[in-house]
Structures are given as structure tokens and as C-alpha cells.
Design a protein around this motif. Structure first.
Motif, short mmCIF file in Angstrom:
data_model
loop_
_atom_site.label_atom_id
_atom_site.label_comp_id
_atom_site.label_asym_id
_atom_site.label_seq_id
_atom_site.Cartn_x
_atom_site.Cartn_y
_atom_site.Cartn_z
N UNK A 35 111.65 38.52 90.82
CA UNK A 35 112.25 37.24 91.21
C UNK A 35 112.26 36.27 90.03
N UNK A 36 111.20 36.27 89.29
CA UNK A 36 111.09 35.38 88.12
C UNK A 36 112.08 35.78 87.03
N UNK A 37 112.16 37.08 86.74
CA UNK A 37 113.06 37.58 85.68
C UNK A 37 114.52 37.35 86.00
N UNK A 38 114.86 37.31 87.27
CA UNK A 38 116.26 37.20 87.66
C UNK A 38 116.64 35.80 88.13
N UNK A 39 115.84 34.83 87.77
CA UNK A 39 116.10 33.41 88.02
C UNK A 39 116.12 33.01 89.49
N UNK A 92 123.93 38.57 92.10
CA UNK A 92 122.97 39.17 91.18
C UNK A 92 123.21 40.68 91.19
N UNK A 93 124.39 41.06 90.76
CA UNK A 93 124.88 42.44 90.86
C UNK A 93 124.15 43.42 89.95
N UNK A 94 123.39 42.93 88.98
CA UNK A 94 122.73 43.86 88.06
C UNK A 94 121.46 44.49 88.63
N UNK A 95 120.99 44.01 89.77
CA UNK A 95 119.78 44.58 90.37
C UNK A 95 120.09 45.95 90.97
N UNK A 96 119.19 46.89 90.74
CA UNK A 96 119.34 48.23 91.31
C UNK A 96 119.02 48.20 92.79
N UNK A 97 119.39 49.27 93.48
CA UNK A 97 119.07 49.38 94.91
C UNK A 97 117.56 49.35 95.12
N UNK A 98 116.82 49.97 94.23
CA UNK A 98 115.35 49.97 94.31
C UNK A 98 114.80 48.56 94.16
N UNK A 99 115.32 47.82 93.18
CA UNK A 99 114.88 46.44 92.98
C UNK A 99 115.24 45.56 94.17
N UNK A 100 116.42 45.76 94.73
CA UNK A 100 116.83 44.97 95.90
C UNK A 100 115.92 45.26 97.09
N UNK A 101 115.54 46.52 97.26
CA UNK A 101 114.64 46.88 98.36
C UNK A 101 113.27 46.24 98.16
#
Length: 115
Positions: A35-39, A92-101
Motif C-alpha cells: 500500500x505504501x509503495x503504490x501510493x 493501479x493497473x501495474x499490480x499483479x493478481x497476487x498483489x491485489x489479492x
């Protein structure tokens, strides 16, 4: 003999309690860092509204919604407006499915803070 068995059962019970807690804490730390890295924390806080709702407010709103995780994953990836007002959330389209989960699971649990 019974005492030895009781001690073994006790040890397994203690381990069964602490191992998942340690794993959850590690996942919470990863999610917070993500969350911090992706603003995300520029607009959302854990326990208070900034530009967008707090993560705890989101968890409360969707606690009974069985489709909440899929909805939030889509909302984070594609952005949008209307769920919490007129201010749009950027994609925030650069997040992977794993990161989104990982991120949405953490948010839906009320964004527990790392120790």
C-alpha cells in the motif's frame, strides 16, 4: 506417560496458535508495504478518512458482501468513482493478481497494523 502426552499436546496447541499469527503478521506487513509503495496511503489511512475512505471504513462497508474482494480488486486495478463520492480513484493497473489479492484481503480485515 500421560504427562508426556499432555505436554506434547500442549506444545502443539501453542505452536498451532502462534504459527498462523506469525504468518498473518508477515502478510499484514507485506500488504502495508505494498500500500505504501503504490501510493495508496496518500489518499487512504488505516483508521481515518483522508481523500478516500479509511481501510477500516471499507472493511466495515463490505463485511457482508461475498463479492467484495473481486469488486475491490477491480476497483483498485481500474480505478473509478462513485462508491464513496465524486473524487475518482486512479487506476493501479501495474499490480499483479497476487498483489491485489494480498492487498484486498488485508483491507477487508480492517488493515491490521504491523507490530
Amino acid at each position: 506417560m500421560r504427562r508426556a502426552i499432555a505436554k506434547i499436546i500442549f506444545l502443539f496447541t501453542v505452536l498451532a496458535y502462534f504459527i498462523p499469527a506469525a504468518q498473518a503478521n508477515e502478510e499484514d506487513q507485506k500488504a502495508f508495504a505494498l500500500a505504501k509503495q503504490n501510493a495508496c496511503l496518500g489518499c487512504h489511512a488505516i483508521d481515518k478518512k483522508i481523500v478516500g475512505p479509511s481501510f477500516q471504513m471499507i472493511a466495515q462497508k463490505y463485511k457482508s458482501d461475498s463479492n467484495a474482494q473481486a469488486f475491490l480488486k477491480n476497483k483498485i486495478a481500474k480505478g473509478g468513482a462513485g462508491s464513496w463520492g465524486v473524487v475518482p480513484m486512479p487506476a493501479n493497473a501495474k499490480l499483479s493478481a497476487t498483489d491485489l489479492t494480498l492487498l484486498t484481503s488485508w483491507i477487508l480485515r480492517g488493515a491490521p497494523q504491523q507490530n
